[in-house]
Every structure is written in structure tokens, then in C-alpha cells.
Design an enzyme around this catalytic site. Structure first.
Site, PDB file in Angstrom:
ATOM      1  N   ALA A 136      60.763  93.885  -7.417  1.00 34.39           N
ATOM      2  CA  ALA A 136      61.004  92.417  -7.032  1.00 34.39           C
ATOM      3  C   ALA A 136      62.315  92.237  -6.407  1.00 34.39           C
ATOM      4  O   ALA A 136      62.680  91.198  -6.054  1.00 34.39           O
ATOM      5  CB  ALA A 136      61.115  91.597  -8.269  1.00 34.39           C
ATOM      6  N   ALA A 137      62.938  93.319  -5.688  1.00 32.33           N
ATOM      7  CA  ALA A 137      63.977  92.814  -4.527  1.00 32.33           C
ATOM      8  C   ALA A 137      63.430  91.908  -3.540  1.00 32.33           C
ATOM      9  O   ALA A 137      63.887  91.010  -2.998  1.00 32.33           O
ATOM     10  CB  ALA A 137      64.555  94.329  -4.208  1.00 32.33           C
ATOM     11  N   GLY A 138      62.335  92.142  -2.875  1.00 34.30           N
ATOM     12  CA  GLY A 138      61.597  91.552  -1.669  1.00 34.30           C
ATOM     13  C   GLY A 138      61.413  90.072  -2.381  1.00 34.30           C
ATOM     14  O   GLY A 138      61.563  89.182  -1.557  1.00 34.30           O
ATOM     15  N   ASP A 139      60.884  90.060  -3.784  1.00 36.30           N
ATOM     16  CA  ASP A 139      60.325  88.686  -4.118  1.00 36.30           C
ATOM     17  C   ASP A 139      61.816  87.719  -4.326  1.00 36.30           C
ATOM     18  O   ASP A 139      61.759  86.571  -4.074  1.00 36.30           O
ATOM     19  CB  ASP A 139      59.733  88.921  -5.501  1.00 36.30           C
ATOM     20  CG  ASP A 139      58.520  89.603  -5.614  1.00 36.30           C
ATOM     21  OD1 ASP A 139      57.742  89.504  -4.388  1.00 36.30           O
ATOM     22  OD2 ASP A 139      58.164  90.302  -6.454  1.00 36.30           O
TER      23      ASP A 139
HETATM   24  O1  RIB Z   1      56.984  92.613  -6.041  1.00 36.83           O
HETATM   25  C1  RIB Z   1      56.968  93.293  -7.430  1.00 36.83           C
HETATM   26  C2  RIB Z   1      55.524  92.806  -8.091  1.00 36.83           C
HETATM   27  O2  RIB Z   1      54.630  93.587  -7.445  1.00 36.83           O
HETATM   28  C3  RIB Z   1      55.823  93.343  -9.617  1.00 36.83           C
HETATM   29  O3  RIB Z   1      56.223  92.424 -10.494  1.00 36.83           O
HETATM   30  C4  RIB Z   1      54.272  93.576  -9.871  1.00 36.83           C
HETATM   31  O4  RIB Z   1      53.611  92.930 -10.884  1.00 36.83           O
HETATM   32  C5  RIB Z   1      53.553  93.580  -8.444  1.00 36.83           C
HETATM   33  O5  RIB Z   1      52.843  92.478  -8.277  1.00 36.83           O
END
Ligand code: RIB
Length: 316
Positions: free
Chosen positions: A253-256
Site C-alpha cells: 500500500a505504499a503506492g496506494d
Molecule cells: O496495493 C496493495 C493492495 O493490493 C493490497 O491491499 C491488496 O489487497 C491488493 O489489492
């Protein structure tokens, strides 16, 4: 202040800590199994909300415990879940996340309800979009739905941001005319460049080429190497955003986090692009020092204490 509307995936992440990733045909013994809320769409919605934006989520979960876990995590972060549909015909998306001691991961997703998100869901969920809002998309829900959301959002005067993750293998969902901002990591940048016949081997040149060919603000995150951003048209030098030094324990989730924080900043939370990029980079650096997906995303206050925009430089 304008809002961020996220259309995307919602998953339960099953986190397995492993000493090393298994090779083909190999079994490894892991430890520390946990199930937490994730999904690229949901993570980005939480990041946008923690980044200070009024945020709504358009997505689908199953009628199960994982769906309730994800809903509660979104609501707990202040994300509006009124447009998260419960689909009794599918399980909530499930991601198996293998995590190595130094924080690298490998992820497998089985989409479940995410694959049943419809154009009708998007029409209902984006009905309140106004000019100046940001609509944030990724590629973990059906491409036809992503394309529909981009068209609809553009027609309503929103800024359309596509995080092209997972890396696309065909271009049918990527009509550049419907996009304003493209956010990718390096492998995703290479995939998008291949799809559009762009031949640029190195990161700063590639981000400029993407900005020029697709006429979008192109942003490429490079982990510990920082990030590059090239304004639409690709006629100005790319901005270089150095990474904030961090000791990673989990890069999930760093990119998120980067993308959600950037969306919040584009929706009015930051005065200019360099400030927005710097804030997104600082948020991502904090996220990798914590385990989990949504759980690792920092609050705006911590991010603002982390770094000042004067660290930005430009690359010719
Ligand atoms: O980008 C990370 C995410 O990728 C995770 O939370 C997982 O669910 C996938 O969707």
C-alpha cells in the site's frame, strides 16, 4: 473544498510473513497470519481521507465477514461507504500478501465481488461528482467499468486520475483523452509505454514521453529512488521528488498511499504540484514503516511534520 471519489477494489488482505518467497514447486513455512482491510481502491480512499479530502468509495463487497471488515475500516477512516454495494452472489475480494523480513511483498488477488462492479454502480456512485472534484481509478475492477467511470467523470468536469495498477496488459481501458493524471510505478510505466509504443529506456525520459504521448500529468514512483513527475504535454523538465529515508517493514500500500495523498492534494489540499508530490512521497515513506495496508496509512498531521517541499528538485 472539492471531493475525491474512488472507484475501485476492496479486499481482505491475508498477510503471511515468510523468511523468503517460495520458488516454483517450493513450500516455505510462514508465520504471523493476519487478515486486515485492503484493496487498491480502498487503500487509496483511506489515504485520500487521511490526506484531508472529503472522500467517497464506489465498490462492491460480498455479504460476509470480510466485507464487513473492509466497510468498517473505510468508515473508521472517514470514507463515505454509501456507494459500496453488498453483492450476495460473490465473496469479498481476497488478497494473499506474502511479506519478506525486509518489507518486500508478493500479492495474489482473487477479485470476488470486485469483478462484479458494474457500470450502473459507477453511474449511481458518481452522480454527485462536481467540477473540480477528483475521480481516482485503478485496474483491479473490470476495465470496462474503469473506462466508463473515466468518461463519466470527465464529462462532469472532474480531474480523472488513473493509477495503472496492476500493470495493464492491453490498452482497451486506457483512453488517454479521458485521463488527466497517470500514476504508475516503474514496471507499470514500462507496461503503459509498451502499450502505446513509447520506447524510452530510462525513468525520467519515460515519464516525459508518457506525459507527451498521452497528454497527461505523468507521475512515476520509484520506491527508495524517489519519484518523477512530468506535466501534461511533456514540454517542461520532469520534477524529481527524492524519497524520504525510511526503514521498510512492509511496502504493501505504499503506492496506494502516495496516490491517495496526491489525489487529496489535487482536490485542493495543497497549493501547488511540488507540494502535492512532496506530501505524497512523505506519506508513502511513513506507510512502509508500518505493517498492513489501510492500517499503515498515516494521518495528515504526521505527514506534514515529516518533510518540507523545499526538498524538490528538477531534472532536465
Ligand atoms: O496495493 C496493495 C493492495 O493490493 C493490497 O491491499 C491488496 O489487497 C491488493 O489489492
Amino acid at each position: 473544498m472539492p471531493s475525491v471519489h474512488v472507484v475501485g477494489s476492496l479486499n481482505a488482505d491475508q498477510l503471511l510473513e515468510v523468511p523468503a518467497f517460495p520458488g516454483p514447486g517450493e513450500t516455505v513455512l510462514g508465520s504471523g497470519m493476519r487478515i486486515t482491510a485492503g484493496g487498491k481502491g480502498g487503500n487509496q480512499a483511506v489515504a485520500a481521507a487521511r490526506g484531508g479530502a472529503r472522500t467517497t468509495m464506489v465498490g462492491a463487497v460480498g455479504d460476509d465477514a470480510h466485507g464487513r471488515l473492509v466497510r468498517e475500516a473505510l468508515a473508521g477512516a472517514g470514507v463515505c461507504t454509501a456507494s459500496v454495494r453488498t453483492d450476495p452472489g460473490a465473496h469479498t475480494g481476497l488478497a494473499v500478501v506474502m511479506l519478506e523480513p525486509r518489507g518486500d511483498n508478493r500479492i495474489v488477488v482473487t477479485p470476488g465481488a470486485n469483478a462484479r462492479l458494474t457500470e450502473a454502480d459507477v453511474e449511481a456512485g458518481l452522480a454527485a461528482v462536481e467540477p473540480g472534484d477528483v475521480v481516482l481509478l485503478q485496474l483491479e475492477v473490470p476495465p470496462v467499468v474503469v473506462a466508463h467511470a473515466a468518461r463519466l467523470a470527465g464529462a462532469r468536469g472532474a480531474t480523472v486520475v488513473l493509477n495503472a495498477a496492476p500493470a495493464p496488459s492491453d490498452a482497451h481501458c486506457l483512453d488517454p483523452d479521458d485521463l488527466d493524471v497517470l500514476v504508475v510505478n516503474d514496471p507499470e510505466a514500462q507496461a503503459v509505454a509498451r502499450l502505446f509504443g513509447i520506447d524510452e529506456p530510462a525513468a525520467p525520459d519515460r515519464v516525459l514521453a508518457l506525459a507527451r504521448a498521452l497528454d497527461v500529468l505523468a507521475v512515476c514512483t520509484m520506491g527508495a529512488q524517489g519519484a518523477y513527475a512530468a506535466p501534461a504535454g511533456g514540454r517542461q523538465p520532469a520534477l524529481y521528488v527524492p524519497a524520504v529515508p525510511a526503514v521498510p517493514v512492509d511496502t504493501t500500500a505504499a503506492g496506494d498511499t502516495f496516490t491517495g495523498y496526491l489525489a487529496a492534494a489535487l482536490a485542493g489540499g495543497a497549493d501547488d504540484l511540488p507540494t502535492a508530490l512532496d506530501r505524497a512521497a512523505a506519506a508513502a515513506a511513513l506507510a512502509v514503516t508500518r505493517r498492513g495496508a489501510m492500517a499503515s496509512i498515516p494521518e495528515l498531521g504526521e505527514v506534514l511534520r515529516t518533510r518540507h517541499p523545499s526538498h524538490l528538485t528538477t531534472k532536465e
